[in-house]
Design a protein around this motif. Structure first.
Motif, PDB file in Angstrom:
ATOM      1  N   SER A 234       0.821  -1.222   0.000  1.00  0.00           N
ATOM      2  CA  SER A 234       0.000   0.000   0.000  1.00  0.00           C
ATOM      3  C   SER A 234       0.852   1.269   0.000  1.00  0.00           C
ATOM      4  CB  SER A 234      -0.964   0.002   1.194  1.00  0.00           C
ATOM      5  OG  SER A 234      -0.240  -0.080   2.403  1.00  0.00           O
TER       6      SER A 234
ATOM      7  N   ALA B 125      -5.471   0.793  -1.141  1.00  0.00           N
ATOM      8  CA  ALA B 125      -5.332   0.840  -2.600  1.00  0.00           C
ATOM      9  C   ALA B 125      -6.255  -0.232  -3.166  1.00  0.00           C
ATOM     10  CB  ALA B 125      -3.884   0.565  -3.009  1.00  0.00           C
TER      11      ALA B 125
ATOM     12  N   SER C 155      -6.669  -4.507  -7.342  1.00  0.00           N
ATOM     13  CA  SER C 155      -5.955  -4.695  -8.624  1.00  0.00           C
ATOM     14  C   SER C 155      -4.574  -4.027  -8.574  1.00  0.00           C
ATOM     15  CB  SER C 155      -6.772  -4.108  -9.779  1.00  0.00           C
ATOM     16  OG  SER C 155      -7.048  -2.756  -9.522  1.00  0.00           O
ATOM     17  N   VAL C 156      -4.498  -2.891  -7.902  1.00  0.00           N
ATOM     18  CA  VAL C 156      -3.211  -2.182  -7.771  1.00  0.00           C
ATOM     19  C   VAL C 156      -2.268  -2.973  -6.870  1.00  0.00           C
ATOM     20  CG1 VAL C 156      -2.114  -0.082  -6.869  1.00  0.00           C
ATOM     21  CG2 VAL C 156      -4.253   0.085  -8.179  1.00  0.00           C
ATOM     22  N   LEU C 157      -2.793  -3.488  -5.772  1.00  0.00           N
ATOM     23  CA  LEU C 157      -1.957  -4.285  -4.858  1.00  0.00           C
ATOM     24  C   LEU C 157      -1.415  -5.511  -5.582  1.00  0.00           C
ATOM     25  CD1 LEU C 157      -4.174  -4.150  -1.626  1.00  0.00           C
ATOM     26  CD2 LEU C 157      -2.113  -2.810  -2.124  1.00  0.00           C
TER      27      LEU C 157
ATOM     28  N   GLU D  34      -0.908  -5.909  -8.745  1.00  0.00           N
ATOM     29  CA  GLU D  34       0.101  -5.481  -9.721  1.00  0.00           C
ATOM     30  C   GLU D  34       1.426  -5.168  -9.025  1.00  0.00           C
ATOM     31  OE1 GLU D  34       1.722  -5.189 -13.074  1.00  0.00           O
ATOM     32  OE2 GLU D  34      -0.385  -5.795 -12.941  1.00  0.00           O
ATOM     33  N   ARG D  35       1.346  -4.416  -7.914  1.00  0.00           N
ATOM     34  CA  ARG D  35       2.575  -4.025  -7.203  1.00  0.00           C
ATOM     35  C   ARG D  35       3.302  -5.215  -6.593  1.00  0.00           C
ATOM     36  NH1 ARG D  35       0.532   0.923  -3.618  1.00  0.00           N
ATOM     37  NH2 ARG D  35       0.133   2.399  -5.271  1.00  0.00           N
TER      38      ARG D  35
ATOM     39  N   THR E  96      -5.199   5.755  -1.642  1.00  0.00           N
ATOM     40  CA  THR E  96      -4.050   6.196  -2.434  1.00  0.00           C
ATOM     41  C   THR E  96      -4.281   6.098  -3.944  1.00  0.00           C
ATOM     42  OG1 THR E  96      -3.018   4.001  -2.525  1.00  0.00           O
ATOM     43  CG2 THR E  96      -2.520   5.354  -0.589  1.00  0.00           C
ATOM     44  N   ALA E  97      -5.461   5.611  -4.343  1.00  0.00           N
ATOM     45  CA  ALA E  97      -5.716   5.382  -5.772  1.00  0.00           C
ATOM     46  C   ALA E  97      -5.453   6.653  -6.576  1.00  0.00           C
ATOM     47  CB  ALA E  97      -7.155   4.913  -5.978  1.00  0.00           C
ATOM     48  N   GLY E  98      -4.579   6.559  -7.548  1.00  0.00           N
ATOM     49  CA  GLY E  98      -4.310   7.684  -8.450  1.00  0.00           C
ATOM     50  C   GLY E  98      -3.419   8.761  -7.853  1.00  0.00           C
TER      51      GLY E  98
END
Ligand code: S3P
Length: 172
Positions: free
Chosen positions: A16, A106, A109-111, A113-114, A152-154
């Motif tokens: 995150s 977050a 999908s972002v997590l 990916e990271r 934190t998105a974006g």
């Protein structure tokens, strides 16, 4: 401005952004930065992965609890907590009593990916995507209960740090 005698603690799921944002905050607020996992590894003399593998998760959580006690006894830090710090209510009591606690979130999908390809986090071994979804589902109520929340998105890490400062500046 948050009192120098209080901690500023970032919690949230793995990936995150706690460590990156924590470093920015420490620089901006001119405070010491403490990464809980780094401190646990230093005290144990081995990596987090080795603690899990050789000693088990319960021993890791015991060590994590020790570091929380240490932080609560000497406040004034910017702290990046480990993602599982929320699992023990005693940890959250200590951290909330001695500082402002902010949860970074977050989208899943972002997590995913990271954290793709991460080999260092013991709890993501096997099928990481499924592990992320399962752990997040289990922990969601614990993260949601944290006093301050930043989605934190974006946002860039600098913008997240800015938002953390804005949210906590009035906190005592
Ligand atoms: C954990 C998160 C990790 C680390 C350990 C367990 C968890 O920290 O403490 O692997 O239970 O979520 P990060 O959130 O810094 O990756």
């Amino acid at each position: 401005m948050l009192s120098k005698h209080r901690n500023l603690v970032l919690v949230g799921f793995m990936g995150s952004g706690k460590t990156v944002v924590g470093r920015i905050l420490a620089t901006r607020l001119r405070r010491g930065f403490l990464d809980m996992d780094a401190r646990i590894a230093e005290c144990a003399g081995k990596t987090i992965a080795a603690i899990f593998q050789e000693d088990g998760e319960a021993e890791f959580r015991r060590r994590e609890r020790e570091v929380v006690r240490e932080i609560a006894a000497r406040p004034g830090w910017v702290v990046a907590a480990g993602g599982g710090v929320v699992l023990d209510p005693a940890n959250m009591n200590d951290l909330c009593r001695t500082g402002a606690v902010v949860c970074l979130s977050a989208p899943v999908s972002v997590l995913i990916e990271r954290l793709r390809g991460d080999r260092t986090r013991p709890l993501l071994q096997g099928d990481p995507e499924q592990r992320i979804r399962d752990l997040l589902a289990q922990r969601r109520p614990l993260y949601d209960a944290v006093p301050f929340q930043v989605n934190t998105a974006g946002l860039s890490p600098e913008a997240v740090a800015e938002e953390v400062i804005r949210l906590t500046c009035g906190a005592d």
